[in-house]
Design a protein around this motif. Structure first.
Motif, PDB file in Angstrom:
ATOM      1  N   PRO A  28       0.795  -1.226   0.000  1.00 43.44           N
ATOM      2  CA  PRO A  28       0.000   0.000   0.000  1.00 43.44           C
ATOM      3  C   PRO A  28       0.829   1.278   0.000  1.00 43.44           C
ATOM      4  CG  PRO A  28       0.141  -0.864   2.219  1.00 43.44           C
ATOM      5  CD  PRO A  28       0.855  -1.834   1.323  1.00 43.44           C
ATOM      6  N   GLY A  29       2.124   1.186   0.170  1.00 41.99           N
ATOM      7  CA  GLY A  29       2.942   2.378   0.348  1.00 41.99           C
ATOM      8  C   GLY A  29       3.638   2.842  -0.909  1.00 41.99           C
ATOM      9  N   GLU A  30       4.639   3.691  -0.658  1.00 38.30           N
ATOM     10  CA  GLU A  30       5.381   4.295  -1.754  1.00 38.30           C
ATOM     11  C   GLU A  30       6.854   4.374  -1.363  1.00 38.30           C
ATOM     12  OE1 GLU A  30       4.212   7.997  -4.313  1.00 38.30           O
ATOM     13  OE2 GLU A  30       5.002   8.688  -2.381  1.00 38.30           O
ATOM     14  N   GLY A  31       7.705   3.827  -2.206  1.00 36.92           N
ATOM     15  CA  GLY A  31       9.136   3.911  -1.980  1.00 36.92           C
ATOM     16  C   GLY A  31       9.728   5.081  -2.730  1.00 36.92           C
ATOM     17  N   PHE A  32      10.922   5.489  -2.316  1.00 37.31           N
ATOM     18  CA  PHE A  32      11.609   6.581  -2.992  1.00 37.31           C
ATOM     19  C   PHE A  32      13.112   6.422  -2.825  1.00 37.31           C
ATOM     20  CE2 PHE A  32      10.273   7.853   1.242  1.00 37.31           C
ATOM     21  CZ  PHE A  32      11.431   8.347   1.822  1.00 37.31           C
ATOM     22  N   ILE A  33      13.851   6.936  -3.802  1.00 40.47           N
ATOM     23  CA  ILE A  33      15.307   6.910  -3.783  1.00 40.47           C
ATOM     24  C   ILE A  33      15.788   8.137  -4.550  1.00 40.47           C
ATOM     25  CG2 ILE A  33      15.474   5.473  -5.846  1.00 40.47           C
ATOM     26  CD1 ILE A  33      17.913   4.122  -4.503  1.00 40.47           C
ATOM     27  N   GLY A  34      16.898   8.733  -4.099  1.00 41.03           N
ATOM     28  CA  GLY A  34      17.363   9.909  -4.801  1.00 41.03           C
ATOM     29  C   GLY A  34      18.725  10.391  -4.349  1.00 41.03           C
ATOM     30  N   VAL A  35      19.102  11.561  -4.864  1.00 40.82           N
ATOM     31  CA  VAL A  35      20.354  12.217  -4.523  1.00 40.82           C
ATOM     32  C   VAL A  35      20.030  13.560  -3.879  1.00 40.82           C
ATOM     33  CG1 VAL A  35      21.688  11.077  -6.325  1.00 40.82           C
ATOM     34  CG2 VAL A  35      20.587  13.251  -6.816  1.00 40.82           C
ATOM     35  N   GLN A  36      20.948  14.019  -3.013  1.00 36.43           N
ATOM     36  CA  GLN A  36      20.733  15.288  -2.326  1.00 36.43           C
ATOM     37  C   GLN A  36      22.060  16.020  -2.155  1.00 36.43           C
ATOM     38  OE1 GLN A  36      18.984  14.313   1.449  1.00 36.43           O
ATOM     39  NE2 GLN A  36      20.816  13.331   2.229  1.00 36.43           N
ATOM     40  N   ALA A  37      21.962  17.313  -1.949  1.00 36.17           N
ATOM     41  CA  ALA A  37      23.123  18.153  -1.667  1.00 36.17           C
ATOM     42  C   ALA A  37      22.690  19.194  -0.647  1.00 36.17           C
ATOM     43  CB  ALA A  37      23.625  18.824  -2.936  1.00 36.17           C
ATOM     44  N   GLY A  38      23.657  19.707   0.101  1.00 33.83           N
ATOM     45  CA  GLY A  38      23.304  20.711   1.078  1.00 33.83           C
ATOM     46  C   GLY A  38      24.498  21.222   1.848  1.00 33.83           C
ATOM     47  N   VAL A  39      24.183  21.873   2.960  1.00 31.46           N
ATOM     48  CA  VAL A  39      25.195  22.450   3.836  1.00 31.46           C
ATOM     49  C   VAL A  39      24.914  21.979   5.254  1.00 31.46           C
ATOM     50  CG1 VAL A  39      26.118  24.598   4.785  1.00 31.46           C
ATOM     51  CG2 VAL A  39      25.468  24.483   2.389  1.00 31.46           C
ATOM     52  N   HIS A  40      25.972  21.590   5.962  1.00 35.63           N
ATOM     53  CA  HIS A  40      25.868  21.173   7.357  1.00 35.63           C
ATOM     54  C   HIS A  40      26.740  22.118   8.182  1.00 35.63           C
ATOM     55  CE1 HIS A  40      25.465  17.557  10.266  1.00 35.63           C
ATOM     56  NE2 HIS A  40      25.418  18.710  10.895  1.00 35.63           N
ATOM     57  N   ASP A  41      26.105  22.950   9.006  1.00 40.08           N
ATOM     58  CA  ASP A  41      26.811  23.905   9.861  1.00 40.08           C
ATOM     59  C   ASP A  41      26.945  23.286  11.248  1.00 40.08           C
ATOM     60  OD1 ASP A  41      27.824  25.992  11.348  1.00 40.08           O
ATOM     61  OD2 ASP A  41      26.271  27.422  10.775  1.00 40.08           O
ATOM     62  N   SER A 157       8.760  11.432 -10.384  1.00 38.30           N
ATOM     63  CA  SER A 157       9.922  11.922  -9.635  1.00 38.30           C
ATOM     64  C   SER A 157       9.460  12.768  -8.462  1.00 38.30           C
ATOM     65  CB  SER A 157      10.808  12.782 -10.541  1.00 38.30           C
ATOM     66  OG  SER A 157      11.201  12.069 -11.682  1.00 38.30           O
ATOM     67  N   LEU A 158      10.425  13.222  -7.677  1.00 39.00           N
ATOM     68  CA  LEU A 158      10.112  14.129  -6.582  1.00 39.00           C
ATOM     69  C   LEU A 158      11.261  15.111  -6.394  1.00 39.00           C
ATOM     70  CD1 LEU A 158      11.735  13.412  -3.631  1.00 39.00           C
ATOM     71  CD2 LEU A 158      10.399  11.354  -3.940  1.00 39.00           C
ATOM     72  N   ILE A 159      10.921  16.263  -5.869  1.00 41.32           N
ATOM     73  CA  ILE A 159      11.893  17.260  -5.436  1.00 41.32           C
ATOM     74  C   ILE A 159      11.678  17.407  -3.942  1.00 41.32           C
ATOM     75  CG2 ILE A 159      12.587  19.670  -5.580  1.00 41.32           C
ATOM     76  CD1 ILE A 159      11.546  19.640  -8.468  1.00 41.32           C
ATOM     77  N   ARG A 160      12.761  17.434  -3.164  1.00 43.29           N
ATOM     78  CA  ARG A 160      12.611  17.490  -1.712  1.00 43.29           C
ATOM     79  C   ARG A 160      13.494  18.564  -1.112  1.00 43.29           C
ATOM     80  NH1 ARG A 160      15.253  12.858   1.840  1.00 43.29           N
ATOM     81  NH2 ARG A 160      13.061  12.498   2.075  1.00 43.29           N
ATOM     82  N   VAL A 161      13.055  19.071   0.033  1.00 41.54           N
ATOM     83  CA  VAL A 161      13.843  19.999   0.849  1.00 41.54           C
ATOM     84  C   VAL A 161      13.709  19.562   2.296  1.00 41.54           C
ATOM     85  CG1 VAL A 161      13.691  21.966  -0.728  1.00 41.54           C
ATOM     86  CG2 VAL A 161      11.923  21.643   0.988  1.00 41.54           C
ATOM     87  N   GLY A 176      17.042  17.874  -2.763  1.00 40.80           N
ATOM     88  CA  GLY A 176      17.366  16.729  -3.589  1.00 40.80           C
ATOM     89  C   GLY A 176      16.303  16.427  -4.624  1.00 40.80           C
ATOM     90  N   VAL A 177      16.639  15.483  -5.472  1.00 40.95           N
ATOM     91  CA  VAL A 177      15.703  14.965  -6.475  1.00 40.95           C
ATOM     92  C   VAL A 177      15.712  13.452  -6.356  1.00 40.95           C
ATOM     93  CG1 VAL A 177      15.954  16.898  -8.066  1.00 40.95           C
ATOM     94  CG2 VAL A 177      17.456  14.933  -8.295  1.00 40.95           C
ATOM     95  N   GLY A 178      14.571  12.850  -6.655  1.00 40.94           N
ATOM     96  CA  GLY A 178      14.495  11.397  -6.549  1.00 40.94           C
ATOM     97  C   GLY A 178      13.405  10.824  -7.416  1.00 40.94           C
ATOM     98  N   PHE A 179      13.243   9.519  -7.290  1.00 39.64           N
ATOM     99  CA  PHE A 179      12.235   8.773  -8.025  1.00 39.64           C
ATOM    100  C   PHE A 179      11.348   8.029  -7.035  1.00 39.64           C
ATOM    101  CE2 PHE A 179      15.860   9.181 -10.833  1.00 39.64           C
ATOM    102  CZ  PHE A 179      15.255   9.758 -11.939  1.00 39.64           C
ATOM    103  N   LYS A 180      10.053   7.970  -7.345  1.00 36.17           N
ATOM    104  CA  LYS A 180       9.101   7.218  -6.529  1.00 36.17           C
ATOM    105  C   LYS A 180       8.846   5.876  -7.192  1.00 36.17           C
ATOM    106  CE  LYS A 180       6.092  10.478  -6.999  1.00 36.17           C
ATOM    107  NZ  LYS A 180       4.855  11.256  -6.957  1.00 36.17           N
ATOM    108  N   PHE A 181       8.626   4.850  -6.368  1.00 38.64           N
ATOM    109  CA  PHE A 181       8.264   3.533  -6.913  1.00 38.64           C
ATOM    110  C   PHE A 181       7.275   2.850  -6.001  1.00 38.64           C
ATOM    111  CE2 PHE A 181      12.213   3.123  -4.529  1.00 38.64           C
ATOM    112  CZ  PHE A 181      11.971   2.062  -3.685  1.00 38.64           C
TER     113      PHE A 181
END
Length: 181
Positions: A28-41, A157-161, A176-181
């Motif tokens: 019943p659910g939804e999987g996702f996988i993707g790449v991300q970039a950011g800053v860690h202070d 696809s998805l875009i995430r923050v 990041g950006v990813g794909f839903k399956f």
């Protein structure tokens, strides 16, 4: 000899493939996988002020994420995700796991809160701008991670923050950006 193992393995795969395809329709659910970039202070401003030293207390991160969400009812979901990031600057690498709970808005966007555990490996040479290889220093730490995020659908696809904190000592922002399956 190899044929004795190859034929049963091929037969097992032939029977398993339709079963895996049917299981995907039943879940019943939804999987996702993707790449991300950011800053860690790392939030070392107080140390800089107290000791009058200049530290490189942030790092750019680039990595991957994957997870799965299950519906709880109309518009609500719960899920889990994992991540791994390699870093530049103050961060060598980091990895973790988090649970997610949130709401799905009309149109498919998801807003969520998450919490879990994150392990961070620091680059002390970069932070202090010194070669510290002769010292036996602890250069990693792990603690709880809390954050807020949003996933926006874009076809399959998805875009995430995300905006996270690790034990309220650091701040990490990723997109990041990813794909839903």
């Amino acid at each position: 000899m190899k044929t004795k193992f190859l034929i049963p393995a091929a037969a097992a795969a032939a029977f398993a493939l339709p079963t895996a395809a049917q299981a995907q329709d039943v879940l019943p659910g939804e999987g996702f996988i993707g790449v991300q970039a950011g800053v860690h202070d790392l939030g070392l401003g107080d140390i800089e002020d107290d000791f009058g030293i200049d530290l490189d207390s942030s790092g750019t991160i680039l990595g991957v994420f994957a997870g799965y969400d299950l519906p709880l009812g109309p518009g609500a979901f719960v899920g889990a995700e994992v991540n791994y990031n390699t870093g530049f600057g103050a961060i060598d690498s980091e990895y973790g796991i988090a649970g997610r709970i949130g709401t799905r808005l009309p149109g498919g966007a998801k807003l969520y809160a998450r919490g879990g555990y994150q392990q961070v490996d620091f680059d002390l040479d970069e932070i202090f701008d010194e070669d510290l290889s002769g010292f036996d220093l602890d250069d990693d730490d792990g603690d709880y991670i809390l954050g807020l995020g949003a996933d926006f659908p874009l076809g399959g696809s998805l875009i995430r923050v995300n905006l996270d904190t690790i034990s309220f000592d650091t701040v990490r922002a990723t997109a990041g950006v990813g794909f839903k399956f």
